[in-house]
Design an enzyme around this catalytic site. Structure first.
Site, PDB file in Angstrom:
ATOM      1  N   LYS A  74      -4.639  -6.437 -18.623  1.00  0.00           N
ATOM      2  CA  LYS A  74      -3.213  -6.345 -18.984  1.00  0.00           C
ATOM      3  C   LYS A  74      -2.851  -4.962 -19.514  1.00  0.00           C
ATOM      4  O   LYS A  74      -2.420  -4.791 -20.664  1.00  0.00           O
ATOM      5  CB  LYS A  74      -2.829  -7.421 -20.009  1.00  0.00           C
ATOM      6  CG  LYS A  74      -2.973  -8.848 -19.490  1.00  0.00           C
ATOM      7  CD  LYS A  74      -2.390  -9.873 -20.440  1.00  0.00           C
ATOM      8  CE  LYS A  74      -2.512 -11.293 -19.942  1.00  0.00           C
ATOM      9  NZ  LYS A  74      -3.874 -11.867 -20.009  1.00  0.00           N
ATOM     10  N   TYR A 109       0.520 -25.699 -20.448  1.00  0.00           N
ATOM     11  CA  TYR A 109      -0.136 -25.993 -19.181  1.00  0.00           C
ATOM     12  C   TYR A 109       0.736 -26.784 -18.228  1.00  0.00           C
ATOM     13  O   TYR A 109       1.562 -27.598 -18.652  1.00  0.00           O
ATOM     14  CB  TYR A 109      -1.405 -26.809 -19.431  1.00  0.00           C
ATOM     15  CG  TYR A 109      -2.511 -26.060 -20.128  1.00  0.00           C
ATOM     16  CD1 TYR A 109      -3.174 -25.003 -19.504  1.00  0.00           C
ATOM     17  CD2 TYR A 109      -2.910 -26.416 -21.415  1.00  0.00           C
ATOM     18  CE1 TYR A 109      -4.201 -24.322 -20.144  1.00  0.00           C
ATOM     19  CE2 TYR A 109      -3.944 -25.743 -22.063  1.00  0.00           C
ATOM     20  CZ  TYR A 109      -4.576 -24.702 -21.418  1.00  0.00           C
ATOM     21  OH  TYR A 109      -5.590 -24.026 -22.047  1.00  0.00           O
TER      22      TYR A 109
HETATM   23  O1  S5P Z   1       0.612 -15.863 -18.939  1.00  0.00           O
HETATM   24  C1  S5P Z   1      -0.599 -15.836 -18.982  1.00  0.00           C
HETATM   25  C2  S5P Z   1      -1.343 -14.810 -18.366  1.00  0.00           C
HETATM   26  C3  S5P Z   1      -2.713 -14.872 -18.381  1.00  0.00           C
HETATM   27  S1  S5P Z   1      -3.587 -13.727 -17.463  1.00  0.00           S
HETATM   28  N1  S5P Z   1      -1.280 -16.829 -19.598  1.00  0.00           N
HETATM   29  C4  S5P Z   1      -2.641 -16.882 -19.644  1.00  0.00           C
HETATM   30  O2  S5P Z   1      -3.195 -17.839 -20.206  1.00  0.00           O
HETATM   31  N2  S5P Z   1      -3.385 -15.868 -19.051  1.00  0.00           N
HETATM   32  C5  S5P Z   1      -4.861 -15.868 -19.116  1.00  0.00           C
HETATM   33  O3  S5P Z   1      -5.343 -17.018 -18.425  1.00  0.00           O
HETATM   34  C6  S5P Z   1      -5.450 -15.939 -20.521  1.00  0.00           C
HETATM   35  O4  S5P Z   1      -5.693 -14.636 -21.011  1.00  0.00           O
HETATM   36  C7  S5P Z   1      -6.740 -16.723 -20.302  1.00  0.00           C
HETATM   37  O5  S5P Z   1      -7.774 -15.842 -19.942  1.00  0.00           O
HETATM   38  C8  S5P Z   1      -6.428 -17.629 -19.114  1.00  0.00           C
HETATM   39  C9  S5P Z   1      -6.029 -19.048 -19.473  1.00  0.00           C
HETATM   40  O6  S5P Z   1      -7.096 -19.726 -20.032  1.00  0.00           O
HETATM   41  P1  S5P Z   1      -7.036 -21.301 -20.350  1.00  0.00           P
HETATM   42  O7  S5P Z   1      -8.337 -21.557 -21.042  1.00  0.00           O
HETATM   43  O8  S5P Z   1      -5.857 -21.554 -21.213  1.00  0.00           O
HETATM   44  O9  S5P Z   1      -6.952 -22.001 -19.006  1.00  0.00           O
END
Ligand code: S5P
Length: 254
Positions: free
Chosen positions: A89, A207
Site C-alpha cells: 500500500k 466481510y
Molecule cells: O480494503 C482492504 C484492503 C486490503 S489489501 N481490506 C483488507 O482487509 N485488505 C487486506 O486484506 C488486509 O491488509 C489483510 O491482509 C487482508 C484481509 O485479511 P482477513 O484476515 O480479514 O481476511
C-alpha cells in the site's frame, strides 16, 4: 466475459499471465498469508499453493525476514504457479516510493509480481513505481475502496482512482475494491474482506461472502486471510473458498 476472452484487452503483460493462470488452474482465490513467521508462511504457500492464483504477503510483519525465505517463496510460487502480491500500500511521492519499492531491506521489486498503491499523492506515485516495475514485467493495483468500517474511500474517490488508472494502463492492471468500477474488461478487481463464517472482526474489518463479492459486487478475485489461515484445517477451508469463488464465476460467465 470469461478470463481468456479478456486477455487481448489487457495492456499490462502480468494481467494477461494472471488471467491465463486463473483459467488454467481454475481458481479465482487469493490467499492473504498474514503470519509473522517465515516458516509458517512458506508452509502455507506450499500447502495452499495448488488452490490459489495469488498469494498476498505483508512482508513487514515477519519477525524473521531473511533472503533465504524470499528464494524459497519464489520457488514455491513457480512450483505451484501463483503470483506473489506484496500488499505494501504505497502512499508517498514518486521519488520515495521508487526507493521503497526497489531498495531497503525488502527489495520488493525483486520478488513481488504485484504491488498496490493509493492515488493520494497524485500521478507521480504511479510514475515512480512504474520506473522500477515496468521493465521487470510487474503490475500495480490501485486501492479504490477499502473494506473497513468508517473509511474515506467514497464513490468520488473511487472514480478518481479509476481515472488515474486509465492514464497508466501499461502498469496499472486493476483495483483493490469492494465493487467493480466499470465494465472495461482490462481491469482486474481483487476484493478483500471475504469470509464465509463471520461478518466482521473487532477492529472494523467488514466481510462479505464469496458469492456476494463476485456475483453482486463484480469481483474477479477474492482475497481471503483469516477465513483460511485461522481455520483448523486451512487446506480444507481454502478448497471451500476456491469452490465457492469458481462456482460464482462460472454462474456469471456461462
Ligand atoms: O480494503 C482492504 C484492503 C486490503 S489489501 N481490506 C483488507 O482487509 N485488505 C487486506 O486484506 C488486509 O491488509 C489483510 O491482509 C487482508 C484481509 O485479511 P482477513 O484476515 O480479514 O481476511
Amino acid at each position: 466475459m470469461q478470463y481468456l476472452e479478456r486477455i487481448p484487452f489487457c495492456k499490462n503483460l502480468l494481467a494477461k499471465k494472471l488471467l491465463k493462470l486463473m483459467d488454467d488452474k481454475k481458481t479465482n482465490l487469493a490467499l492473504s498469508a498474514d503470519v509473522t513467521q517465515s516458516e509458517k508462511l512458506l508452509a502455507l504457500a506450499d500447502t495452499i499453493g495448488p488452490e490459489i492464483c495469488v498469494l498476498k504477503t505483508h512482508v513487514d510483519i515477519l519477525e524473521d525476514f531473511n533472503e533465504k525465505f524470499l528464494i524459497e517463496l519464489r520457488k514455491i510460487a513457480d512450483k505451484h504457479q501463483f503470483l506473489i502480491f506484496e500488499d505494501r500500500k504505497f502512499a508517498d511521492i514518486g521519488n520515495t516510493v521508487k526507493h521503497q519499492y526497489q531498495n531497503g531491506i525488502y527489495q520488493i521489486a525483486e520478488w513481488a509480481d504485484i504491488i498496490n498503491a493509493y492515488i493520494l499523492p497524485g500521478p507521480g506515485i504511479i510514475k515512480g513505481l512504474a520506473e522500477v516495475g515496468l521493465k521487470k514485467n510487474r503490475g500495480l493495483l490501485l486501492i479504490a475502496e477499502l473494506s473497513s468500517e468508517g473509511n474515506f474511500t467514497d464513490a468520488i474517490y473511487a472514480e478518481k482512482t479509476l481515472e488515474m488508472a486509465e492514464q497508466f494502463p501499461e502498469f496499472v492492471f486493476g483495483f483493490i475494491s469492494q465493487h467493480k468500477l466499470n465494465d472495461d474488461p482490462q481491469w482486474i478487481y481483487m476484493t478483500p474482506g471475504v469470509n464465509l463464517a463471520t461478518e466482521n472482526d473487532s477492529l472494523g474489518q467488514q466481510y462479505v461472502t464469496p458469492d456476494k463479492a463476485i456475483k453482486e459486487n463484480g469481483a474477479d478475485i477474492i482475497i481471503v486471510g483469516r477465513g483460511i489461515i485461522a481455520a483448523k484445517n486451512p487446506l480444507d477451508e481454502a478448497r471451500k473458498y476456491r469452490e465457492a469463488g469458481w462456482r460464482a464465476y462460472k454462474t456469471l460467465s456461462s
